[in-house]
Design a protein around this motif. Structure first.
Motif, short mmCIF file in Angstrom:
data_model
loop_
_atom_site.label_atom_id
_atom_site.label_comp_id
_atom_site.label_asym_id
_atom_site.label_seq_id
_atom_site.Cartn_x
_atom_site.Cartn_y
_atom_site.Cartn_z
N MET A 1 -33.00 21.43 34.44
CA MET A 1 -32.84 21.41 32.99
C MET A 1 -31.56 22.14 32.58
SD MET A 1 -35.39 23.00 30.09
CE MET A 1 -36.75 21.91 30.50
N ILE A 2 -30.84 21.56 31.63
CA ILE A 2 -29.62 22.17 31.11
C ILE A 2 -29.82 22.43 29.62
CG2 ILE A 2 -27.13 21.89 30.77
CD1 ILE A 2 -27.25 19.77 33.03
N ILE A 3 -29.56 23.65 29.21
CA ILE A 3 -29.77 24.03 27.80
C ILE A 3 -28.47 24.57 27.22
CG2 ILE A 3 -31.03 25.54 26.22
CD1 ILE A 3 -33.34 25.57 28.21
N PHE A 4 -28.06 23.98 26.10
CA PHE A 4 -26.95 24.49 25.30
C PHE A 4 -27.54 25.22 24.10
CE2 PHE A 4 -25.02 21.15 27.68
CZ PHE A 4 -23.65 21.34 27.69
N GLU A 5 -27.17 26.48 23.92
CA GLU A 5 -27.64 27.27 22.78
C GLU A 5 -26.46 27.73 21.93
OE1 GLU A 5 -29.91 30.49 24.41
OE2 GLU A 5 -31.72 29.26 24.69
N LYS A 6 -26.29 27.10 20.77
CA LYS A 6 -25.24 27.48 19.81
C LYS A 6 -23.86 27.54 20.48
CE LYS A 6 -28.44 30.23 17.00
NZ LYS A 6 -28.72 31.56 16.41
N VAL A 7 -23.55 26.52 21.26
CA VAL A 7 -22.31 26.53 22.04
C VAL A 7 -21.13 26.05 21.23
CG1 VAL A 7 -21.13 25.49 24.02
CG2 VAL A 7 -23.50 26.25 24.25
N SER A 8 -20.07 26.85 21.22
CA SER A 8 -18.81 26.47 20.57
C SER A 8 -17.66 26.77 21.51
CB SER A 8 -18.61 27.24 19.26
OG SER A 8 -19.60 26.89 18.31
N LYS A 9 -16.59 26.01 21.35
CA LYS A 9 -15.38 26.24 22.12
C LYS A 9 -14.18 26.07 21.22
CE LYS A 9 -12.24 26.54 25.39
NZ LYS A 9 -11.92 27.84 26.02
N VAL A 10 -13.36 27.12 21.11
CA VAL A 10 -12.10 27.06 20.37
C VAL A 10 -11.00 27.38 21.37
CG1 VAL A 10 -10.74 27.95 18.46
CG2 VAL A 10 -13.24 27.81 18.24
N TYR A 11 -10.05 26.47 21.51
CA TYR A 11 -8.94 26.66 22.45
C TYR A 11 -7.92 27.66 21.87
CZ TYR A 11 -10.71 22.81 25.27
OH TYR A 11 -11.48 22.02 26.07
N PRO A 12 -7.10 28.27 22.74
CA PRO A 12 -6.13 29.27 22.27
C PRO A 12 -5.20 28.77 21.16
CG PRO A 12 -6.30 29.36 24.64
CD PRO A 12 -7.10 28.16 24.21
N ASN A 13 -4.92 27.46 21.15
CA ASN A 13 -4.04 26.91 20.10
C ASN A 13 -4.78 26.63 18.80
OD1 ASN A 13 -5.56 24.69 20.77
ND2 ASN A 13 -3.82 23.40 21.38
N GLY A 14 -6.07 27.00 18.74
CA GLY A 14 -6.85 26.82 17.52
C GLY A 14 -7.63 25.53 17.44
N VAL A 15 -7.43 24.64 18.39
CA VAL A 15 -8.17 23.37 18.40
C VAL A 15 -9.64 23.64 18.71
CG1 VAL A 15 -8.47 21.15 19.57
CG2 VAL A 15 -6.18 21.99 19.03
N VAL A 16 -10.52 23.07 17.89
CA VAL A 16 -11.96 23.23 18.08
C VAL A 16 -12.46 22.13 19.01
CG1 VAL A 16 -14.22 23.29 16.97
CG2 VAL A 16 -12.24 24.32 15.84
N GLY A 17 -12.97 22.52 20.18
CA GLY A 17 -13.47 21.55 21.13
C GLY A 17 -14.94 21.23 20.93
N LEU A 18 -15.73 22.26 20.65
CA LEU A 18 -17.17 22.10 20.42
C LEU A 18 -17.58 22.98 19.24
CD1 LEU A 18 -18.46 22.34 24.11
CD2 LEU A 18 -18.12 20.24 22.78
N GLN A 19 -18.56 22.49 18.46
CA GLN A 19 -19.03 23.24 17.30
C GLN A 19 -20.55 23.33 17.32
OE1 GLN A 19 -17.17 22.56 13.37
NE2 GLN A 19 -16.06 20.86 14.32
N ASP A 20 -21.07 24.51 17.59
CA ASP A 20 -22.50 24.82 17.43
C ASP A 20 -23.39 23.75 18.08
OD1 ASP A 20 -24.53 26.50 16.58
OD2 ASP A 20 -24.82 25.41 14.70
N ILE A 21 -23.23 23.56 19.38
CA ILE A 21 -23.98 22.53 20.10
C ILE A 21 -25.34 23.08 20.53
CG2 ILE A 21 -24.03 21.05 22.14
CD1 ILE A 21 -21.88 20.23 20.19
N HIS A 22 -26.39 22.35 20.18
CA HIS A 22 -27.76 22.64 20.62
C HIS A 22 -28.26 21.41 21.36
CE1 HIS A 22 -28.44 26.28 18.02
NE2 HIS A 22 -27.46 25.70 17.34
N LEU A 23 -28.49 21.53 22.66
CA LEU A 23 -28.96 20.39 23.45
C LEU A 23 -29.86 20.88 24.58
CD1 LEU A 23 -25.68 18.29 24.01
CD2 LEU A 23 -27.64 17.60 22.60
#
Length: 263
Positions: A1-23
């Motif tokens: 089982m893989i669980i994402f809890e409130k996962v976000s990723k912002v790259y150093p240049n400010g680009v948002v890769g992921l926003q508040d992922i729950h899966l």
């Protein structure tokens, strides 16, 4: 089982890769991740094995946080995660056998890995994995003598030899022709069904996602905008995900694949 809890990723240049992922991805699912280029598909997939470190939240693999894992723990968790990429990641001058055997490297100390000290069981697993993907006759062939589709099937065999219960495939058919694409996807589906492995694959093709998946997750601007069965993915929802003009182009892939398969 893989669980994402409130996962976000912002790259150093400010680009948002992921926003508040729950899966939550259950054992044995075949999950396709779809969306426009830049939607966050590769970021999501590579966050699972921490090739892309997340900014916020937590990702758990079978009850253990890979986000918080130290170096030793990370090595152990990554044994459970076989990675297949668009570029194959093979040592082109090495034989198919050596490339497939490299899937066992995570189980040995560095000095054994350097010397290539594998067990008879490892060699047997290599033969069996190549049989599964239909490449038994390529055992001693140099990898750079294979077609693109054959090289991708070698990378699948490598993941099988790794004995990982979870296979992550990052756009594995993006550089392949339609007929070879079908074969590679059929191999992944067979592995999912007969070996009960969890398969998570990034795809640009909506028809392939609909055909092979048990579940489809669509991303847009780093957010999950659809999560459900292929049957529940309507044309209207696809238009919202891709935009009308782009979706019409994607839908055309159905005709391209069907035409090539009829030849």
């Amino acid at each position: 089982m893989i669980i994402f809890e409130k996962v976000s990723k912002v790259y150093p240049n400010g680009v948002v890769g992921l926003q508040d992922i729950h899966l939550t991805i259950e054992d044995g699912e075949f999950v396709s991740i779809i969306g426009l280029s830049g939607a966050g598909k590769s970021t999501l997939l590579r966050a699972i094995n921490r090739l892309v470190p997340i900014t916020d939240g937590d990702i758990q693999i079978n009850g253990t946080s890979i986000t918080k894992a130290n170096k030793k723990e990370l090595r152990m968790i990554r044994r459970q995660l076989g990675l297949i990429s668009q570029s194959f990641n093979l040592v082109k001058r090495s034989t198919v056998q050596k490339n497939v055997l490299s899937g066992r490297l995570g189980y040995y100390p560095t000095w054994k890995s350097i010397l290539g000290l594998f067990t008879p069981e490892d060699y047997q697993h290599t033969k069996e994995a190549l049989e599964t993907v239909g490449l038994s006759d390529k055992l001693q062939t140099r990898s750079d003598e294979l077609s693109g589709g054959q090289q991708q099937r070698v990378s699948i065999a490598r993941a099988l030899v790794q004995q990982a219960p979870i296979i992550l495939a990052d756009e594995p058919v993006a550089s392949l022709d339609p007929i070879t694409t079908q074969k590679v996807m059929e191999d992944l589906k067979k592995i999912n069904q007969t070996m009960a492995k969890t398969v998570i694959v990034n795809l640009h093709s909506v028809p392939l996602a609909r055909k092979f998946s048990t579940r489809v997750i669509a991303l847009k601007a780093g957010q999950v905008v659809f999560d459900g069965t292929p049957e529940a993915l309507t044309d209207e929802q696809l238009t919202q995900i891709y935009g009308k003009a782009i979706f019409e182009e994607k839908a055309g892939e159905i005709h391209e694949i069907e035409r090539d398969r009829s030849l």
